[in-house]
Design a protein around this motif. Structure first.
Motif, PDB file in Angstrom:
ATOM      1  N   ARG A  11       3.282  40.700  15.502  1.00 53.89           N
ATOM      2  CA  ARG A  11       2.991  40.514  14.078  1.00 53.89           C
ATOM      3  C   ARG A  11       2.715  39.054  13.800  1.00 53.89           C
ATOM      4  N   PHE A  12       1.754  38.823  12.924  1.00 50.58           N
ATOM      5  CA  PHE A  12       1.546  37.483  12.374  1.00 50.58           C
ATOM      6  C   PHE A  12       1.715  37.597  10.873  1.00 50.58           C
ATOM      7  N   GLY A  13       2.685  36.888  10.314  1.00 51.16           N
ATOM      8  CA  GLY A  13       2.908  36.928   8.864  1.00 51.16           C
ATOM      9  C   GLY A  13       3.051  38.347   8.335  1.00 51.16           C
ATOM     10  N   GLY A  14       3.800  39.172   9.056  1.00 45.92           N
ATOM     11  CA  GLY A  14       4.070  40.528   8.585  1.00 45.92           C
ATOM     12  C   GLY A  14       2.985  41.541   8.922  1.00 45.92           C
ATOM     13  N   VAL A  15       1.839  41.063   9.394  1.00 49.82           N
ATOM     14  CA  VAL A  15       0.761  42.001   9.740  1.00 49.82           C
ATOM     15  C   VAL A  15       0.834  42.312  11.240  1.00 49.82           C
ATOM     16  N   ALA A  16       0.842  43.602  11.566  1.00 51.86           N
ATOM     17  CA  ALA A  16       0.890  44.004  12.977  1.00 51.86           C
ATOM     18  C   ALA A  16      -0.505  43.874  13.578  1.00 51.86           C
ATOM     19  N   VAL A  17      -0.705  42.781  14.296  1.00 52.61           N
ATOM     20  CA  VAL A  17      -1.992  42.519  14.940  1.00 52.61           C
ATOM     21  C   VAL A  17      -2.123  43.366  16.207  1.00 52.61           C
ATOM     22  N   LEU A  18      -0.979  43.605  16.866  1.00 54.08           N
ATOM     23  CA  LEU A  18      -0.898  44.637  17.906  1.00 54.08           C
ATOM     24  C   LEU A  18       0.099  45.660  17.399  1.00 54.08           C
ATOM     25  N   ASP A  19      -0.337  46.906  17.327  1.00 49.54           N
ATOM     26  CA  ASP A  19       0.430  47.908  16.592  1.00 49.54           C
ATOM     27  C   ASP A  19       0.866  49.047  17.519  1.00 49.54           C
ATOM     28  N   GLY A  20       1.515  48.651  18.631  1.00 51.78           N
ATOM     29  CA  GLY A  20       2.008  49.682  19.556  1.00 51.78           C
ATOM     30  C   GLY A  20       0.982  49.993  20.627  1.00 51.78           C
ATOM     31  N   ILE A  21       0.820  49.046  21.547  1.00 53.42           N
ATOM     32  CA  ILE A  21      -0.155  49.218  22.631  1.00 53.42           C
ATOM     33  C   ILE A  21       0.544  49.795  23.862  1.00 53.42           C
ATOM     34  N   ASP A  22       0.015  50.880  24.392  1.00 51.05           N
ATOM     35  CA  ASP A  22       0.462  51.460  25.660  1.00 51.05           C
ATOM     36  C   ASP A  22      -0.697  51.384  26.638  1.00 51.05           C
ATOM     37  N   LEU A  23      -0.407  50.844  27.809  1.00 50.45           N
ATOM     38  CA  LEU A  23      -1.493  50.637  28.765  1.00 50.45           C
ATOM     39  C   LEU A  23      -0.921  50.533  30.167  1.00 50.45           C
ATOM     40  N   ALA A  24      -1.499  51.275  31.101  1.00 51.81           N
ATOM     41  CA  ALA A  24      -1.104  51.140  32.509  1.00 51.81           C
ATOM     42  C   ALA A  24      -2.328  50.721  33.301  1.00 51.81           C
ATOM     43  N   ILE A  25      -2.148  49.723  34.142  1.00 46.32           N
ATOM     44  CA  ILE A  25      -3.259  49.204  34.939  1.00 46.32           C
ATOM     45  C   ILE A  25      -2.895  49.355  36.408  1.00 46.32           C
ATOM     46  N   GLU A  26      -3.716  50.086  37.148  1.00 48.11           N
ATOM     47  CA  GLU A  26      -3.469  50.266  38.581  1.00 48.11           C
ATOM     48  C   GLU A  26      -3.875  49.008  39.334  1.00 48.11           C
ATOM     49  N   GLN A  27      -3.261  48.820  40.486  1.00 51.43           N
ATOM     50  CA  GLN A  27      -3.676  47.700  41.325  1.00 51.43           C
ATOM     51  C   GLN A  27      -5.145  47.898  41.724  1.00 51.43           C
ATOM     52  N   GLY A  28      -5.924  46.836  41.593  1.00 53.07           N
ATOM     53  CA  GLY A  28      -7.334  46.891  41.963  1.00 53.07           C
ATOM     54  C   GLY A  28      -8.238  47.434  40.867  1.00 53.07           C
ATOM     55  N   GLU A  29      -7.656  47.768  39.727  1.00 55.70           N
ATOM     56  CA  GLU A  29      -8.464  48.334  38.640  1.00 55.70           C
ATOM     57  C   GLU A  29      -9.143  47.226  37.835  1.00 55.70           C
ATOM     58  N   ILE A  30     -10.377  47.511  37.408  1.00 52.62           N
ATOM     59  CA  ILE A  30     -11.140  46.564  36.588  1.00 52.62           C
ATOM     60  C   ILE A  30     -11.272  47.192  35.202  1.00 52.62           C
ATOM     61  N   ILE A  31     -10.649  46.544  34.218  1.00 55.10           N
ATOM     62  CA  ILE A  31     -10.674  47.085  32.856  1.00 55.10           C
ATOM     63  C   ILE A  31     -11.391  46.108  31.933  1.00 55.10           C
ATOM     64  N   VAL A  32     -12.295  46.637  31.137  1.00 58.49           N
ATOM     65  CA  VAL A  32     -12.966  45.826  30.115  1.00 58.49           C
ATOM     66  C   VAL A  32     -12.471  46.277  28.748  1.00 58.49           C
ATOM     67  N   VAL A  33     -12.116  45.298  27.906  1.00 59.15           N
ATOM     68  CA  VAL A  33     -11.653  45.581  26.543  1.00 59.15           C
ATOM     69  C   VAL A  33     -12.729  45.139  25.568  1.00 59.15           C
ATOM     70  N   ILE A  34     -13.131  46.051  24.696  1.00 52.55           N
ATOM     71  CA  ILE A  34     -14.122  45.738  23.674  1.00 52.55           C
ATOM     72  C   ILE A  34     -13.548  46.086  22.294  1.00 52.55           C
ATOM     73  N   GLY A  35     -14.221  45.582  21.266  1.00 56.24           N
ATOM     74  CA  GLY A  35     -13.776  45.905  19.912  1.00 56.24           C
ATOM     75  C   GLY A  35     -14.188  44.812  18.950  1.00 56.24           C
ATOM     76  N   PRO A  36     -14.166  45.123  17.645  1.00 55.58           N
ATOM     77  CA  PRO A  36     -14.607  44.162  16.636  1.00 55.58           C
ATOM     78  C   PRO A  36     -13.747  42.899  16.627  1.00 55.58           C
ATOM     79  N   SER A  37     -14.260  41.857  16.021  1.00 60.61           N
ATOM     80  CA  SER A  37     -13.547  40.591  15.867  1.00 60.61           C
ATOM     81  C   SER A  37     -12.256  40.803  15.072  1.00 60.61           C
ATOM     82  N   GLY A  38     -11.194  40.136  15.481  1.00 68.64           N
ATOM     83  CA  GLY A  38      -9.940  40.183  14.743  1.00 68.64           C
ATOM     84  C   GLY A  38      -9.098  41.419  15.000  1.00 68.64           C
ATOM     85  N   THR A  39      -9.420  42.114  16.072  1.00 66.65           N
ATOM     86  CA  THR A  39      -8.831  43.414  16.358  1.00 66.65           C
ATOM     87  C   THR A  39      -7.602  43.315  17.259  1.00 66.65           C
ATOM     88  N   GLY A  40      -7.368  42.101  17.796  1.00 65.99           N
ATOM     89  CA  GLY A  40      -6.171  41.889  18.616  1.00 65.99           C
ATOM     90  C   GLY A  40      -6.422  41.794  20.115  1.00 65.99           C
TER      91      GLY A  40
END
Ligand SMILES: Nc1ncnc2c1ncn2[C@@H]1O[C@H](COP(=O)(O)OP(=O)(O)OP(=O)(O)O)[C@@H](O)[C@H]1O
Ligand SMILES: [Mg+2]
Length: 252
Positions: free
Chosen positions: A10-39
């Motif tokens: 949270r920044f100033g009461g706003v949840a900028v990350l709102d419960g992220i669940d993520l598992a990354i396997e060894q050797g995995e290549i993950i790309v994250v996309i999304g609008p500006s300000g999305t965390g």
């Protein structure tokens, strides 16, 4: 393997990350996309404890911590296991390419200087900058500086390299050489979590693409599925805008 469970920031009461669940396997290549300000940056920064998360569990290899209870030793260990590549390279201006790559090995891993410099020379060869060992950042092109930034992350031998828009501040002419180095790492199965707007890179290199909006993972899947058949209207809307942009850029 890396596991993130219920990550909240949270920044100033706003949840900028709102419960992220993520598992990354060894050797995995993950790309994250999304609008500006999305965390997206905040997610990467929380994994490296550049930001202190407000809730969640983090597992990196055999390090497992409740982020709210992480000790200083836990945080240093998490940083050792995650290397960061910044948009603006973040090199030491008063150190040479070789010294920039060796610095973390000397300070963080407590390697003797000789050993760290020998490793740095190996890395310079792998990133194609052997002849720039003694050059200072100011005398390198943007593309070369970012390759040193990636070399520094490679030297750390971290479980995962976190890339936050590694090509976004580059002049267009330097983008390809940096993407080529990232592809080389991907082929070596270096685990990577990459925030980028380079959709071509995502399509060609990622095992999985994650679309984030409003501090949450909205949708994820292999690039062919996510780009070819997005399920959520927010993903479709974002992709339409980004792809329209890239087409108009190509046309100019
Ligand atoms: N240190 C901070 N203090 C206060 N608010 C912050 C801080 N860092 C980020 N934020 C806010 O958190 C939200 C998410 O920011 P973040 O930088 O993670 O987004 P992003 O998805 O990386 O965006 P971009 O694509 O523009 O880089 C934004 O609203 C931002 O203003
Ligand atoms: Mg960002």
């Amino acid at each position: 393997m890396i596991k993130v469970q219920g990550l909240v920031k949270r920044f100033g009461g706003v949840a900028v990350l709102d419960g992220i669940d993520l598992a990354i396997e060894q050797g995995e290549i993950i790309v994250v996309i999304g609008p500006s300000g999305t965390g997206k940056s905040t997610l990467l920064r929380c994994l490296n404890f550049l930001e202190r998360p407000d809730a969640g569990y983090l597992t990196i290899g055999d390090l497992a911590v409740d982020v709210t209870k992480a000790s200083r030793a836990d945080i240093l260990e998490a940083r050792r296991r995650t290397a960061f590549v910044f948009q603006n390279y973040a090199l030491f201006a008063n150190k040479t390419a070789l010294e920039n790559i060796a610095e973390g090995l000397i300070v963080v891993n407590r390697w003797p200087k000789e050993k760290a410099h020998a490793r740095a020379r190996e890395i310079l060869e792998r990133i194609g900058l052997t002849d720039k060992a003694d050059a200072y950042p100011a005398s390198l092109s943007g593309g070369q500086q970012q390759r040193v930034g990636i070399g520094r992350a490679m030297a750390a031998q971290a479980e995962v390299i976190l890339f936050d828009e590694p090509t976004s501040s580059l002049d267009p002419e330097w983008v390809e050489e940096v993407l080529a180095l990232m592809k080389q790492l991907a082929q070596e199965r270096q685990t990577m979590l990459v925030v980028t707007h380079e959709m071509g890179f995502a399509r060609d290199v990622a095992d999985r693409v994650i679309f984030m909006e409003g501090g949450r993972i909205v949708e994820q899947g292999p690039p062919s599925r996510l780009f070819g058949d997005p399920q959520d209207p927010r993903t479709r809307d974002f992709l339409r805008k980004v792809l329209a942009n890239q087409v108009s850029l190509d046309a100019t």
